[in-house]
Design a protein around this motif. Structure first.
Motif, PDB file in Angstrom:
ATOM      1  N   PHE A  58     -65.873  45.318  33.796  1.00 50.58           N
ATOM      2  CA  PHE A  58     -65.854  45.671  32.368  1.00 50.58           C
ATOM      3  C   PHE A  58     -66.334  47.114  32.181  1.00 50.58           C
ATOM      4  O   PHE A  58     -67.373  47.356  31.550  1.00 50.58           O
ATOM      5  CB  PHE A  58     -66.744  44.710  31.576  1.00 50.58           C
ATOM      6  N   PRO A  59     -65.604  48.078  32.722  1.00 50.83           N
ATOM      7  CA  PRO A  59     -66.088  49.467  32.716  1.00 50.83           C
ATOM      8  C   PRO A  59     -66.299  50.048  31.324  1.00 50.83           C
ATOM      9  O   PRO A  59     -67.310  50.713  31.077  1.00 50.83           O
ATOM     10  CB  PRO A  59     -64.992  50.221  33.480  1.00 50.83           C
ATOM     11  N   GLU A  60     -65.376  49.806  30.409  1.00 54.02           N
ATOM     12  CA  GLU A  60     -65.491  50.412  29.085  1.00 54.02           C
ATOM     13  C   GLU A  60     -66.673  49.843  28.306  1.00 54.02           C
ATOM     14  O   GLU A  60     -67.405  50.581  27.634  1.00 54.02           O
ATOM     15  CB  GLU A  60     -64.187  50.209  28.300  1.00 54.02           C
ATOM     16  N   THR A  61     -66.861  48.534  28.396  1.00 51.71           N
ATOM     17  CA  THR A  61     -67.977  47.910  27.684  1.00 51.71           C
ATOM     18  C   THR A  61     -69.311  48.395  28.229  1.00 51.71           C
ATOM     19  O   THR A  61     -70.236  48.700  27.465  1.00 51.71           O
ATOM     20  CB  THR A  61     -67.898  46.379  27.797  1.00 51.71           C
ATOM     21  N   MET A  62     -69.429  48.487  29.541  1.00 50.77           N
ATOM     22  CA  MET A  62     -70.673  48.968  30.139  1.00 50.77           C
ATOM     23  C   MET A  62     -70.942  50.420  29.754  1.00 50.77           C
ATOM     24  O   MET A  62     -72.092  50.800  29.474  1.00 50.77           O
ATOM     25  CB  MET A  62     -70.606  48.818  31.656  1.00 50.77           C
ATOM     26  N   LYS A  63     -69.908  51.229  29.703  1.00 49.44           N
ATOM     27  CA  LYS A  63     -70.084  52.629  29.309  1.00 49.44           C
ATOM     28  C   LYS A  63     -70.575  52.735  27.869  1.00 49.44           C
ATOM     29  O   LYS A  63     -71.417  53.570  27.538  1.00 49.44           O
ATOM     30  CB  LYS A  63     -68.762  53.388  29.477  1.00 49.44           C
ATOM     31  N   LYS A  64     -70.038  51.867  27.002  1.00 44.93           N
ATOM     32  CA  LYS A  64     -70.449  51.893  25.597  1.00 44.93           C
ATOM     33  C   LYS A  64     -71.911  51.494  25.443  1.00 44.93           C
ATOM     34  O   LYS A  64     -72.657  52.101  24.673  1.00 44.93           O
ATOM     35  CB  LYS A  64     -69.551  50.971  24.775  1.00 44.93           C
ATOM     36  N   TRP A  65     -72.319  50.443  26.170  1.00 44.53           N
ATOM     37  CA  TRP A  65     -73.721  50.028  26.096  1.00 44.53           C
ATOM     38  C   TRP A  65     -74.631  51.108  26.664  1.00 44.53           C
ATOM     39  O   TRP A  65     -75.707  51.382  26.116  1.00 44.53           O
ATOM     40  CB  TRP A  65     -73.929  48.715  26.845  1.00 44.53           C
ATOM     41  N   ASN A  66     -74.224  51.726  27.753  1.00 42.49           N
ATOM     42  CA  ASN A  66     -75.029  52.793  28.350  1.00 42.49           C
ATOM     43  C   ASN A  66     -75.206  53.942  27.359  1.00 42.49           C
ATOM     44  O   ASN A  66     -76.315  54.458  27.167  1.00 42.49           O
ATOM     45  CB  ASN A  66     -74.356  53.287  29.635  1.00 42.49           C
ATOM     46  N   LYS A  67     -74.120  54.318  26.712  1.00 44.65           N
ATOM     47  CA  LYS A  67     -74.188  55.387  25.721  1.00 44.65           C
ATOM     48  C   LYS A  67     -75.055  54.974  24.537  1.00 44.65           C
ATOM     49  O   LYS A  67     -75.790  55.790  23.968  1.00 44.65           O
ATOM     50  CB  LYS A  67     -72.775  55.743  25.249  1.00 44.65           C
ATOM     51  N   PHE A  68     -74.981  53.706  24.166  1.00 46.33           N
ATOM     52  CA  PHE A  68     -75.796  53.180  23.075  1.00 46.33           C
ATOM     53  C   PHE A  68     -77.279  53.430  23.342  1.00 46.33           C
ATOM     54  O   PHE A  68     -78.013  53.897  22.467  1.00 46.33           O
ATOM     55  CB  PHE A  68     -75.516  51.684  22.930  1.00 46.33           C
ATOM     56  N   TYR A  69     -77.730  53.148  24.564  1.00 43.99           N
ATOM     57  CA  TYR A  69     -79.142  53.341  24.894  1.00 43.99           C
ATOM     58  C   TYR A  69     -79.500  54.823  24.983  1.00 43.99           C
ATOM     59  O   TYR A  69     -80.623  55.217  24.646  1.00 43.99           O
ATOM     60  CB  TYR A  69     -79.479  52.636  26.204  1.00 43.99           C
ATOM     61  N   GLN A  70     -78.573  55.635  25.423  1.00 40.92           N
ATOM     62  CA  GLN A  70     -78.845  57.066  25.496  1.00 40.92           C
ATOM     63  C   GLN A  70     -79.013  57.663  24.104  1.00 40.92           C
ATOM     64  O   GLN A  70     -79.820  58.571  23.895  1.00 40.92           O
ATOM     65  CB  GLN A  70     -77.713  57.769  26.242  1.00 40.92           C
ATOM     66  N   VAL A  71     -78.264  57.130  23.142  1.00 44.71           N
ATOM     67  CA  VAL A  71     -78.351  57.615  21.767  1.00 44.71           C
ATOM     68  C   VAL A  71     -79.614  57.101  21.081  1.00 44.71           C
ATOM     69  O   VAL A  71     -80.085  57.680  20.106  1.00 44.71           O
ATOM     70  CB  VAL A  71     -77.088  57.191  20.976  1.00 44.71           C
ATOM     71  N   PHE A  72     -80.171  56.008  21.610  1.00 42.72           N
ATOM     72  CA  PHE A  72     -81.392  55.429  21.051  1.00 42.72           C
ATOM     73  C   PHE A  72     -82.452  56.492  20.787  1.00 42.72           C
ATOM     74  O   PHE A  72     -83.045  56.548  19.714  1.00 42.72           O
ATOM     75  CB  PHE A  72     -81.957  54.400  22.046  1.00 42.72           C
ATOM     76  N   GLY A  73     -82.703  57.323  21.808  1.00 42.80           N
ATOM     77  CA  GLY A  73     -83.762  58.310  21.698  1.00 42.80           C
ATOM     78  C   GLY A  73     -83.528  59.290  20.570  1.00 42.80           C
ATOM     79  O   GLY A  73     -84.456  59.670  19.852  1.00 42.80           O
ATOM     80  N   VAL A  74     -82.277  59.699  20.392  1.00 41.90           N
ATOM     81  CA  VAL A  74     -81.946  60.642  19.328  1.00 41.90           C
ATOM     82  C   VAL A  74     -82.116  59.986  17.965  1.00 41.90           C
ATOM     83  O   VAL A  74     -82.686  60.557  17.036  1.00 41.90           O
ATOM     84  CB  VAL A  74     -80.499  61.155  19.489  1.00 41.90           C
ATOM     85  N   PHE A  75     -81.644  58.754  17.854  1.00 43.13           N
ATOM     86  CA  PHE A  75     -81.678  58.046  16.574  1.00 43.13           C
ATOM     87  C   PHE A  75     -83.095  57.750  16.107  1.00 43.13           C
ATOM     88  O   PHE A  75     -83.458  58.000  14.971  1.00 43.13           O
ATOM     89  CB  PHE A  75     -80.912  56.722  16.719  1.00 43.13           C
ATOM     90  N   PHE A  76     -83.907  57.186  17.013  1.00 39.24           N
ATOM     91  CA  PHE A  76     -85.163  56.600  16.568  1.00 39.24           C
ATOM     92  C   PHE A  76     -86.419  57.351  17.004  1.00 39.24           C
ATOM     93  O   PHE A  76     -87.510  57.034  16.545  1.00 39.24           O
ATOM     94  CB  PHE A  76     -85.253  55.153  17.043  1.00 39.24           C
TER      95      PHE A  76
END
Length: 231
Positions: free
Chosen positions: A179-197
């Motif tokens: 599931f490469p695309e889904t894993m990439k999206k979740w990985n990006k989600f966590y990377q954006v965490f720091g910027v968001f919160f």
């Protein structure tokens, strides 16, 4: 279209939380939350890897607890006790599935998940359990891969179910392969965490998070995260 659907999740969440507060219904944790693992050392270790039986309710619930613990720092400014963590939707929805018997063997050919048998077993024959697998394994393993969990991507392995093993993935590399695309999206989600919160100031997101966060209604978060994963 994505923008409108995501904001729909927020608006609906506000409505349900308001209704919940009006009825004075107390917030609840998932069943057996205190008994579930809360750190990696609570799991078995073989050949330097943590072995997690994702088909055992407490062990799957523990992956959510660790994920919440590791992301707690992103939500410290919003409320104490990590209660405003937007990932609460995942374990609370899983707990609802367990409490309502949706993780048990629907065919009743085994005692998996039934009160009279192995009540902590999660049946691979349960449609609910299989769907929840993808909202537990991939968010958790992507978090490991992103670095926020503090361990190497090679240090986690999930045990396979008794059958239909090819329908699932069991570590970071196999999930990326399947599931490469889904894993990439979740990985990006966590990377954006720091910027968001962490970077953005409190007032920008405090109202939205306070609006949608209530452990009792957090299945709405799960629905929004499922939409995020699928698109």
């Amino acid at each position: 279209m994505t923008f409108h659907l995501l904001w729909a999740c927020v608006i609906i969440g506000c409505i349900f939380v308001s209704l919940g507060r009006a009825s004075n219904t107390p917030d609840v944790y998932p069943p057996l939350w205190k008994e579930s693992p809360g750190q990696f050392s609570d799991y078995k270790v073989e050949d330097g890897k943590y072995i997690i039986n994702i088909w055992h309710y407490l062990e799957r619930l523990g992956t959510y607890k660790i994920l919440l613990n590791k992301t707690a720092k992103y939500f410290e400014k919003f409320a104490p006790e990590n209660e405003q963590n937007i990932l609460w939707g995942l374990p609370v929805h899983h707990g609802w599935q367990y409490r309502t018997g949706r993780l048990a063997d629907p065919t009743q050919r085994t005692n998996c998940g039934h009160e009279s048998g192995d009540y902590l077993c999660i049946s691979v024959d349960s449609w609910w359990a299989d769907l929840n697998y993808y909202l537990s394994a991939m968010p958790f393993l992507a978090a490991v891969d992103s670095g926020i969990m503090g361990i190497s991507s090679d240090n986690i392995t999930f045990l396979p179910p008794s059958k239909d093993q090819t329908n699932f993935c069991y570590n970071v590399s196999s999930c990326y392969s399947s599931f490469p695309e889904t894993m990439k999206k979740w990985n990006k989600f966590y990377q954006v965490f720091g910027v968001f919160f962490l970077v953005l100031p409190y007032p920008i997101f405090s109202h939205q998070i306070n609006c949608i966060q209530s452990p009792l209604k957090s299945w709405l978060h799960s629905a929004c995260l499922l939409y995020f994963q699928a698109n």
